[in-house]
Every structure is written in C-alpha cells, then in structure tokens.
Write an enzyme that holds these catalytic residues in place. Structure first.
Site, PDB file in Angstrom:
ATOM      1  N   CYS A  38      50.967  62.812  48.391  1.00  0.00           N
ATOM      2  CA  CYS A  38      50.022  61.966  49.121  1.00  0.00           C
ATOM      3  C   CYS A  38      49.542  60.805  48.258  1.00  0.00           C
ATOM      4  O   CYS A  38      49.642  60.828  47.027  1.00  0.00           O
ATOM      5  CB  CYS A  38      48.793  62.761  49.551  1.00  0.00           C
ATOM      6  N   ASP A 440      47.797  21.619  31.665  1.00  0.00           N
ATOM      7  CA  ASP A 440      47.074  21.255  32.875  1.00  0.00           C
ATOM      8  C   ASP A 440      45.732  20.618  32.524  1.00  0.00           C
ATOM      9  O   ASP A 440      44.915  21.190  31.794  1.00  0.00           O
ATOM     10  CB  ASP A 440      46.842  22.513  33.721  1.00  0.00           C
TER      11      ASP A 440
END
Length: 492
Positions: A38, A440
C-alpha cells in the site's frame, strides 16, 4: 534491510500512521497477513506493526511477492526519482521511463551509463530494492492497472499501451503481478462522462498549480498551447494524426487530471511522462526545502510559495528554440517571435481544433530556413539553424539520463549558445533539478541586494543548494518581482 532511497523506519511509521501525503511514493507498506502493498496514504484500517514491512519502491514490494492494493492504488503514487539527476540510478530510471528497456537490454542500458551491467544491478538493488527489469515490469503493470480502472479502453489496447505486443503474455504477467486477471480489475472501473480518457496523476503536496499555470501562460506558443487560470491544453503528434490533452487540478486530492483525446494508446506512457515533467509532479519538496532553507532569502521564498516547482517543457527541441528566441529580450517579445516562427514555418493541423491548429517546426524545417524574415537578428537566426543541424546530426539531444555537465558542454559548443542558455535548456527541457543559469541578470541582482553579483559570485553562492538549484532559481525569480518591481520581465 536499509535502503539508500527510503526514509528511516521510524519516519515511515509516523508517516504511515498519519497518512502523510508528503511521503507518498517514498516508501510502500507491505502487509504480510494479506500479501498486499500500500501507499502511506492508504485509507484502509492501519495494520498491526508486527505484520508490516517497508519497501523503497513498488517494484521491490512486487518482487517480494506482494500485489498492489485496490483501495489506495499504488499506480497513482508519484515517482521517487528526480529527472535529470547525475546519480547513476537516477539517470537509469530516467532512461527506463523513456522506454530504454522496452526494446533494449540491461547491457545496453549499462553501456549508455558507462558502467557494467553487474554494477547497475547492484546499485539498483541498493537503492530501489529491485532490479532494473523488475522496475520496468512493475511500471508497465501499474500503468495497465490504471488504464483498466480509469478508462474504457479495450483490454487489447491497454496491453499495447503498457508495452505488451501479445495479449496472452499481458494476461499472464498481470495475473502474476496483480494477483487477478485484467477483466476482474476492469469490473472495478469508475464510469467517466462521455467515455472520456481521463487519468489521475498523483504528486506529493504542496503544488502551486496557479503559479505553474501563470508561468506557462506567459510562455505559451499560440496555435500549439492554450493556458488559462484553470487548465493547460495542447495539441500534439503529426499534422494528420493530431492528439489533444487538457490538464486540470483535482480539488479534493493531491492529483492532476489528464484528459487525452485522439491519441494512439501506445503514446499514453510518453504523454503521461511529459505531463509529469511539465508540472514537476515527482518533486520531493521536503528534500528540496531542507536544502534551500539554510538561506534566509530562500526560506522567505519557501514560506511565501511552499508549492513552487520547476516548470518543464513538452519537447526538448521546442524548449531550446524558445530559449534562443528569448535571448536578451522580454518574455512577451519572445512569445511574439515564437508565434511568428510557428505561423511561418509550422504546418497546419488537419483537422484543426479551434485556436490549436499548428505543429511546431521540426529541426529539418528550420535547418535552412530564412529565419530573419520573422524579425530575428542574423546571429540569432544562425544559432537556431545550427541548433537544428546539431539535433539532426545527433550531436545533441534531450534524452533522459544525461549528466548536467556533459549536456551543457555539448550545447555551449554551438555558436550563439552560452552557459545561461544551456543551463536554462537543462532546467526546462531536460528537467534537471540542479541546473543553475548563474549568468542570469535577475539572479545576480536579487542575490546581491544593493550590489549586483558577478556570474562567478552567483555560482559560488549557489553551491550550498545542490542538488536542487533549479528550485532556488524559481524562488529567486518570484522574489525579484517583489524586490525589484518592474525590472523582472526578462526571459527565463
């Protein structure tokens, strides 16, 4: 046995008892009394402690003789691995997700990774608890289980979508892996309106779906993509056999809903993989935030946007072209150029959907195209043609399993592509979690405060955030809108 990729047992115990969705897919609970495995979020009554064992992957639980739970449905769990990671197992998992073992062998996979097949198996067992073949087989069976449960596709088409060319082999493998024939799973299927093919895609919360859509909307290519405040739509495939997808958020569960129309069932695994990459659904934000919170600035960003993820691109070449178009201009300007590129060099779809009627130009179409006609400077047009030729020649590609350094090295060898563009391509086109465009301007300004940092200083500052620097990029870009109003509309 302790596994490298699984949380400690005491953490698994707490997560299982709390049904904590943040640990979904990071481990699986196998119940010896029922022989079922599970998810941590399973709604079934909590089993007794003495009856459970923990496994790091669905494949390892299946290899130990357990079958997937019908209530919590392990096929809905997000993946454990991070796309683009330079770790050997992670790179191999990325290749397996792209179908490397569908036709190829373990030996072929090992050669691509530069290691021996024995070493590859050993690393897989230590990390995932299963062999590469077991991981591949379990992935196929869980996809089949999901298609049987959620769609009305005939069993023969489900078998094809899961990679089985023989219905007899599919039936035998399904019974062995799931403990019942496919027809019994089909009886569990939930009806959907208008017989639509809609799949549930799970993720570990939180996910800032609105921020993701806003990012994609600014960069959407007209004629190919349509992004609203609630959904992402796209046409795909060749002009004469056009498919369509629409992605929305499930309000009550940590899942996205993927609607697929007019597509060959065999394309479903690739479509699912690409959508998961676009929305970064396999991210483990617990691990990401643990690494980034050491920075007060990033801690502030995480507090404001805890569900922020790295938006990916649908296609590597398309993303790379978009990055080149956007060099040194605004987001809006790059979108205008992308629209012109598609209108002038992209084919029209037949039949067309309203507002979604184009095919993105292929490398072959752009190789010798007069790209200056759409307003591109000569140097940038030459870069796009060189990029197209490199893709055609096989000198560069966007396949999974690539290391960041080798990817960047090959791209910066092309004329007009520097480290910023290559890192951006790695971040969005390859889905690499550690890509970081240190050149950047916005990153340099935000990190420098009153003083803009140099590229070297920015890169040095980022080293503490490895291997999750791409997530730092997104947080810093968002913070720039607050810190420097009106100065952050630079293409990223």
């Amino acid at each position: 046995m302790a596994y490298e990729s699984m949380p400690p047992p005491e953490v698994c115990d707490r997560a299982r008892r709390a049904k904590d969705a943040r640990f979904d897919g990071l481990f699986f609970t196998a119940v010896r009394s029922t022989r079922i495995y599970c998810r941590p979020v399973c709604p079934a009554p909590t089993p007794k402690q003495q009856n459970i064992s923990y496994y790091p992957s669905a494949a390892s639980a299946a290899a130990a003789g357990y079958r997937p739970c019908l209530r919590c449905r392990p096929e809905l769990s997000p993946e454990v691995w991070q796309r683009g990671s330079d770790d050997g197992v992670q790179r191999a998992l990325a290749l397996i997700a792209e179908g490397a073992l569908q036709e190829g062998s373990i030996e072929d996979l090992a050669v691509r990774l530069g290691i021996s097949s024995r070493q590859l198996r050993r690393q897989f067992l230590a990390s995932t608890g299963a062999t590469p073949i077991a991981v591949h087989t379990t992935r196929r069976l869980l996809l089949a289980k999901q298609l049987l449960t959620e769609t009305q596709l005939p069993v023969t088409q489900v078998a094809l979508a899961a990679g089985f060319n023989s219905l007899r082999r599919f039936n035998a493998a399904f019974v062995e892996g799931c403990g019942m024939p496919p027809t019994r799973i089909r009886r569990q299927r939930v009806e959907t309106p208008d017989n639509a093919l809609v799949l549930r895609l799970g993720y570990r919360p939180p996910l800032d779906f609105a921020a993701m859509l806003a990012f994609l909307a600014k960069r959407a290519i007209p004629g190919i993509e349509r992004v609203t405040s609630e959904s992402y739509e796209r046409v795909l495939g060749p002009r004469e056999a056009s498919g369509y997808i629409r992605v929305t958020a499930e309000k009550s569960r940590p899942e996205l809903l993927l609607q697929i129309a007019d597509s060959d069932p065999r394309a479903i695994p690739d479509i699912v993989r690409r959508v998961r990459r676009i929305f970064d659904l396999d991210a483990d934000l617990v691990a990401v935030h643990a690494a980034l919170r050491e920075s007060p600035l990033l801690a502030r960003g995480i507090k404001q946007r805890p569900g922020l993820r790295v938006p990916g691109g649908w296609d590597g070449f398309e993303t790379a072209v978009r990055a080149v178009l956007g060099q040194q201009i605004s987001v809006a300007g790059a979108t205008t150029l992308a629209r012109r590129l598609v209108e002038n060099f992209g084919e029209r779809r037949e039949p067309a959907r309203e507002g979604l009627d184009r095919v993105f130009p292929t490398p072959e179409r752009l190789r010798d195209a007069a790209l200056e006609s759409i307003g591109l400077p000569k140097s940038r047009a030459a870069t796009l043609r060189a990029l197209a030729r490199a893709v055609i020649d096989g000198r560069i590609d966007f396949r999974g399993g690539q290391s960041l350094d080798s990817f960047v090295e090959r791209f910066v060898a092309l004329p007009g592509i520097g480290p910023w563009t290559a890192q951006y391509m790695a971040m969005r086109g390859l889905g690499h979690p550690d890509a970081f465009p240190a050149g950047d301007l916005v990153l340099q300004q935000v990190l420098g405060g009153d003083k803009r940092l140099t590229e070297r200083e920015t890169d040095l500052r980022s080293q503490a955030w490895r291997p999750w620097r791409a997530y730092a990029v997104l947080h810093l870009w968002h913070l720039s809108g607050e810190l420097k109003k009106g100065k952050s509309d630079v293409v990223r």
